[in-house]
Design a protein around this motif. Structure first.
Motif, PDB file in Angstrom:
ATOM      1  N   TRP A  30      71.846  71.431  45.489  1.00 12.75           N
ATOM      2  CA  TRP A  30      71.760  70.315  44.360  1.00 12.75           C
ATOM      3  C   TRP A  30      70.733  68.960  44.784  1.00 12.75           C
ATOM      4  O   TRP A  30      71.455  68.961  46.180  1.00 12.75           O
ATOM      5  N   ARG A  31      69.957  68.762  44.756  1.00 14.96           N
ATOM      6  CA  ARG A  31      69.783  67.284  45.528  1.00 14.96           C
ATOM      7  C   ARG A  31      69.275  66.225  44.439  1.00 14.96           C
ATOM      8  O   ARG A  31      69.353  66.472  42.952  1.00 14.96           O
ATOM      9  N   THR A  32      69.400  64.341  44.232  1.00 13.18           N
ATOM     10  CA  THR A  32      69.347  63.694  43.217  1.00 13.18           C
ATOM     11  C   THR A  32      70.132  63.699  42.382  1.00 13.18           C
ATOM     12  O   THR A  32      69.649  63.881  41.282  1.00 13.18           O
ATOM     13  N   ALA A  33      71.078  63.342  42.891  1.00  8.92           N
ATOM     14  CA  ALA A  33      72.443  63.616  41.399  1.00  8.92           C
ATOM     15  C   ALA A  33      72.214  64.701  40.756  1.00  8.92           C
ATOM     16  O   ALA A  33      72.458  64.488  39.204  1.00  8.92           O
ATOM     17  N   TYR A  34      72.142  65.874  41.263  1.00  6.09           N
ATOM     18  CA  TYR A  34      71.765  66.815  40.631  1.00  6.09           C
ATOM     19  C   TYR A  34      70.516  67.237  39.498  1.00  6.09           C
ATOM     20  O   TYR A  34      70.693  67.575  38.443  1.00  6.09           O
ATOM     21  N   VAL A  35      69.513  66.714  39.382  1.00 12.06           N
ATOM     22  CA  VAL A  35      68.349  66.085  39.107  1.00 12.06           C
ATOM     23  C   VAL A  35      67.556  67.429  39.334  1.00 12.06           C
ATOM     24  O   VAL A  35      66.585  68.193  38.163  1.00 12.06           O
ATOM     25  N   TYR A  36      67.535  67.933  40.680  1.00 11.43           N
ATOM     26  CA  TYR A  36      66.962  68.987  40.627  1.00 11.43           C
ATOM     27  C   TYR A  36      67.564  69.757  41.995  1.00 11.43           C
ATOM     28  O   TYR A  36      68.428  68.747  43.052  1.00 11.43           O
ATOM     29  N   ALA A  37      67.358  70.929  42.322  1.00 12.26           N
ATOM     30  CA  ALA A  37      67.550  71.861  44.060  1.00 12.26           C
ATOM     31  C   ALA A  37      66.880  72.132  44.766  1.00 12.26           C
ATOM     32  O   ALA A  37      65.189  72.263  44.111  1.00 12.26           O
ATOM     33  N   HIS A  38      66.903  72.156  45.599  1.00 12.91           N
ATOM     34  CA  HIS A  38      66.117  72.733  46.448  1.00 12.91           C
ATOM     35  C   HIS A  38      66.708  73.878  47.024  1.00 12.91           C
ATOM     36  O   HIS A  38      67.213  74.594  46.948  1.00 12.91           O
TER      37      HIS A  38
END
Length: 235
Positions: free
Chosen positions: A22-30
């Protein structure tokens, strides 16, 4: 792995796994494909293109390309733009937690996982074929720039060989559908909500529309997909 989390330890990894962080506070994932020897092959895009919702939301999110506070001695710098790259596991995770994407889940489990981008109804191909697709695309690229709109699209193709026939503006990945699905469900369910002022009924209808849209858009349910050999993508 289970209903609440797909988190795994590094010792559970095997070549051919579709992993994400997860990236950016669990907004989206890589997302990427683990190919063994501590290496992950993944697709990266620049700011404003990474998630692939086709909306202004894309421009509010930072690129999910791997980044570390200290330069990595084994990974080459990621160039600007987009493309398929190979990184060590640490660079791919960028300080995040390791999760494994699930394939061939039941409809009940799929709908129980309210957040998209963690599982699919589609069945995975054998591990050796998955690794071959990822390494072939790393070495040869792909002919059409619109084949993959984000990293999840790339990883799902490597796992299944499936591509949507008509590529639209919005990525078909689960997390793209999830990000725009909430607001879209609220809009689509508005006419239904006009018949009641009960907040619980309105919420239930919005959730129902959201779940239906996720289910119908999943690569394992769609009928407008084709199996494409990886060698054909480089043509």
């Amino acid at each position: 792995m289970g209903l609440l989390s797909n988190r795994i330890g590094r010792g559970s990894l095997k070549p051919g796994d579709h992993i994400y962080s997860w990236r950016t506070a669990y907004v989206y994932a890589h997302h990427g494909i683990y190919v063994g020897n501590d290496k992950v092959i993944h697709f990266t895009r620049g700011r404003g293109q990474e998630v692939g919702t086709g909306t202004v939301l894309d421009f509010l999110l930072l690129s999910s390309g791997p980044a570390q506070s200290q330069p990595c001695s084994t990974c080459p710098p990621i160039e600007e733009g987009h493309g398929i790259v190979s990184s060590c596991l640490d660079c791919f995770l960028a300080g995040g937690v390791l999760y494994r994407f699930e394939y061939g889940v039941s409809p009940a489990l799929f709908l129980a996982k309210a957040r998209g981008g963690t599982c699919t109804l589609a069945v995975s191909d054998p591990d050796d074929i998955i690794v071959h697709r990822a390494t072939y695309l790393l070495d040869n690229g792909f002919g059409c720039c619109n084949v993959f709109k984000n990293c999840e699209d790339f990883a799902i193709y490597c796992k299944t060989g499936l591509l949507v026939v008509e590529q639209g503006i919005i990525s078909q990945s689960g997390q793209a559908i999830s990000i725009i699905g909430g607001p879209l469900a609220a809009v689509l369910s508005t006419p239904l909500c006009l018949v009641t002022t009960n907040v619980y009924g309105m919420t239930a209808r919005a959730i129902g529309v959201y779940c239906a849209s996720r289910y119908a858009a999943d690569i394992g349910m769609r009928r407008d997909v084709v199996k494409v050999a990886v060698e054909d993508l480089s043509q």
